[in-house]
Write an enzyme that holds these catalytic residues in place. Structure first.
Site, PDB file in Angstrom:
ATOM      1  N   GLY A  14     104.196  17.831  50.339  1.00  0.00           N
ATOM      2  CA  GLY A  14     103.176  17.940  49.298  1.00  0.00           C
ATOM      3  C   GLY A  14     103.782  18.069  47.917  1.00  0.00           C
ATOM      4  O   GLY A  14     103.419  18.956  47.149  1.00  0.00           O
ATOM      5  N   THR A  43      99.431   6.575  42.969  1.00  0.00           N
ATOM      6  CA  THR A  43      99.719   6.640  41.537  1.00  0.00           C
ATOM      7  C   THR A  43     100.580   7.842  41.191  1.00  0.00           C
ATOM      8  O   THR A  43     101.579   7.728  40.468  1.00  0.00           O
ATOM      9  CB  THR A  43      98.412   6.678  40.727  1.00  0.00           C
ATOM     10  OG1 THR A  43      97.638   5.513  41.032  1.00  0.00           O
ATOM     11  CG2 THR A  43      98.699   6.722  39.229  1.00  0.00           C
ATOM     12  N   GLY A  56     117.781  11.867  37.551  1.00  0.00           N
ATOM     13  CA  GLY A  56     119.019  11.391  38.166  1.00  0.00           C
ATOM     14  C   GLY A  56     119.248  12.023  39.528  1.00  0.00           C
ATOM     15  O   GLY A  56     118.731  13.105  39.830  1.00  0.00           O
ATOM     16  N   ASN A  92     105.012  23.051  51.695  1.00  0.00           N
ATOM     17  CA  ASN A  92     104.087  23.321  50.595  1.00  0.00           C
ATOM     18  C   ASN A  92     102.732  22.649  50.783  1.00  0.00           C
ATOM     19  O   ASN A  92     101.722  23.132  50.271  1.00  0.00           O
ATOM     20  CB  ASN A  92     104.721  22.856  49.277  1.00  0.00           C
ATOM     21  CG  ASN A  92     103.735  22.875  48.128  1.00  0.00           C
ATOM     22  OD1 ASN A  92     103.364  23.930  47.631  1.00  0.00           O
ATOM     23  ND2 ASN A  92     103.290  21.692  47.709  1.00  0.00           N
ATOM     24  N   SER A 142      99.763  31.884  50.015  1.00  0.00           N
ATOM     25  CA  SER A 142      98.844  32.196  48.923  1.00  0.00           C
ATOM     26  C   SER A 142      98.567  33.690  48.903  1.00  0.00           C
ATOM     27  O   SER A 142      98.466  34.326  49.959  1.00  0.00           O
ATOM     28  CB  SER A 142      97.531  31.433  49.079  1.00  0.00           C
ATOM     29  OG  SER A 142      96.592  31.842  48.092  1.00  0.00           O
ATOM     30  N   TYR A 155      90.435  28.774  54.742  1.00  0.00           N
ATOM     31  CA  TYR A 155      91.657  28.704  53.946  1.00  0.00           C
ATOM     32  C   TYR A 155      92.430  30.023  54.021  1.00  0.00           C
ATOM     33  O   TYR A 155      93.645  30.035  54.252  1.00  0.00           O
ATOM     34  CB  TYR A 155      91.300  28.380  52.493  1.00  0.00           C
ATOM     35  CG  TYR A 155      92.491  28.299  51.569  1.00  0.00           C
ATOM     36  CD1 TYR A 155      93.360  27.211  51.620  1.00  0.00           C
ATOM     37  CD2 TYR A 155      92.754  29.305  50.636  1.00  0.00           C
ATOM     38  CE1 TYR A 155      94.460  27.131  50.775  1.00  0.00           C
ATOM     39  CE2 TYR A 155      93.838  29.230  49.787  1.00  0.00           C
ATOM     40  CZ  TYR A 155      94.689  28.146  49.852  1.00  0.00           C
ATOM     41  OH  TYR A 155      95.775  28.066  49.020  1.00  0.00           O
ATOM     42  N   ILE A 188      97.524  29.888  39.627  1.00  0.00           N
ATOM     43  CA  ILE A 188      98.563  29.188  38.882  1.00  0.00           C
ATOM     44  C   ILE A 188      97.957  28.035  38.084  1.00  0.00           C
ATOM     45  O   ILE A 188      97.026  27.370  38.535  1.00  0.00           O
ATOM     46  CB  ILE A 188      99.632  28.633  39.856  1.00  0.00           C
ATOM     47  CG1 ILE A 188     100.178  29.760  40.760  1.00  0.00           C
ATOM     48  CG2 ILE A 188     100.761  27.950  39.096  1.00  0.00           C
ATOM     49  CD1 ILE A 188     100.860  30.895  40.028  1.00  0.00           C
ATOM     50  N   GLU A 237     110.595  37.708  54.377  1.00  0.00           N
ATOM     51  CA  GLU A 237     109.865  38.380  53.294  1.00  0.00           C
ATOM     52  C   GLU A 237     108.744  37.498  52.728  1.00  0.00           C
ATOM     53  O   GLU A 237     108.798  36.273  52.792  1.00  0.00           O
ATOM     54  CB  GLU A 237     110.822  38.753  52.162  1.00  0.00           C
ATOM     55  CG  GLU A 237     111.852  39.786  52.555  1.00  0.00           C
ATOM     56  CD  GLU A 237     111.218  41.086  53.023  1.00  0.00           C
ATOM     57  OE1 GLU A 237     110.205  41.522  52.416  1.00  0.00           O
ATOM     58  OE2 GLU A 237     111.704  41.655  54.006  1.00  0.00           O
ATOM     59  N   THR A 238     107.761  38.162  52.144  1.00  0.00           N
ATOM     60  CA  THR A 238     106.724  37.501  51.344  1.00  0.00           C
ATOM     61  C   THR A 238     106.950  37.867  49.894  1.00  0.00           C
ATOM     62  O   THR A 238     106.919  39.055  49.533  1.00  0.00           O
ATOM     63  CB  THR A 238     105.313  37.931  51.772  1.00  0.00           C
ATOM     64  OG1 THR A 238     105.059  37.460  53.097  1.00  0.00           O
ATOM     65  CG2 THR A 238     104.270  37.365  50.840  1.00  0.00           C
TER      66      THR A 238
END
Length: 245
Positions: A14, A43, A56, A92, A142, A155, A188, A237-238
């Protein structure tokens, strides 16, 4: 401090939008070779490939749907062909939608769990032959897994399951020298939040101790830290990147 990850081989799922895209470009800027995937937007995939060429290095963008086991296995096969192995695996890719429980269909529930929880499990299982001592697995979860969110039981449940998956993997893979951690972003700044109404944005900002939304750079920084030798004794860990919600 700028992390030097020259020569590292990285797979990010992702990786063409939002947090994933910045994670991909941050690894490329740090000197790693990156293979990433997209589900359907040609796209944005083409745009990312151009951006990576400007940075690069040896990078690849392929199509893969993390809800389809054959696609996951083919992505890992591409990593073998292009990279030869994997030093850092970043899961992800995810899907999100909003439905009150009374309107949440079995189909939406199953698709969300398949993409967000089964997908990462299948990815790790398929990639194990390409991982070795010193490799790092990073799962992007999340903050809502701990905080909850209305109209998103599917979710939240899928993201909460990732915490258990990471803890189990850290115990099982630790003896082989493979670290497994989870990064849990709060709200975010991405393409999705750019369209928020002003009042809703202010409400989100008020939830943060820092009084603002986070940036994709800040999440990418956490991911690169966990991929680096600086986090050599960090596993299971989180890491919440949420501004102190």
């Amino acid at each position: 401090m700028r992390l030097d990850l020259t020569g590292k081989r990285v797979v990010v799922t992702g990786g063409t939008k939002g947090i994933g895209r910045r994670v991909v470009t941050a690894f490329a800027e740090a000197g790693a070779s990156v293979l990433t995937c997209y589900r359907g937007d040609e796209t944005t995939a083409a745009g990312l490939l151009l951006e990576l060429k400007e940075i690069g290095g040896d990078h690849h963008v392929v199509r893969a749907d993390m809800s389809v086991r054959a696609d996951v296995e083919e992505l890992v096969a591409e990593a073998h062909r292009h990279l030869g192995g994997i030093d850092t695996l970043v899961s992800n890719a995810a899907t999100v939608s909003h439905h009150p429980v009374v309107e949440l269909t079995d189909e939406v529930w199953q698709h969300t769990l398949t993409t967000n929880l089964t997908g990462p499990f299948t990815l790790v299982r398929s990639a194990l032959p390409l991982l070795s001592e010193g490799s790092s697995i990073i799962v992007v979860g999340s903050r809502v897994a701990q905080a909850g969110m209305p109209a998103a039981a599917h979710y939240v449940a899928s993201k909460a399951g990732l915490t258990g998956l990471v803890r189990a993997l850290c115990k099982e893979l630790g003896p082989a020298g493979i670290r497994t951690n989870l990064v849990a972003p709060g709200i975010i700044e991405t393409e999705a939040t750019a369209a928020l109404p002003a009042d809703r944005r202010c409400a989100y900002e008020a939830k943060s101790s820092l009084g603002r939304l986070g940036s994709v750079d800040e999440v990418a920084g956490a991911v690169l830290f966990l991929a680096s030798d600086l986090a050599g004794y960090v596993t299971g860990e989180t890491l919440n990147v949420d501004g102190g919600v």
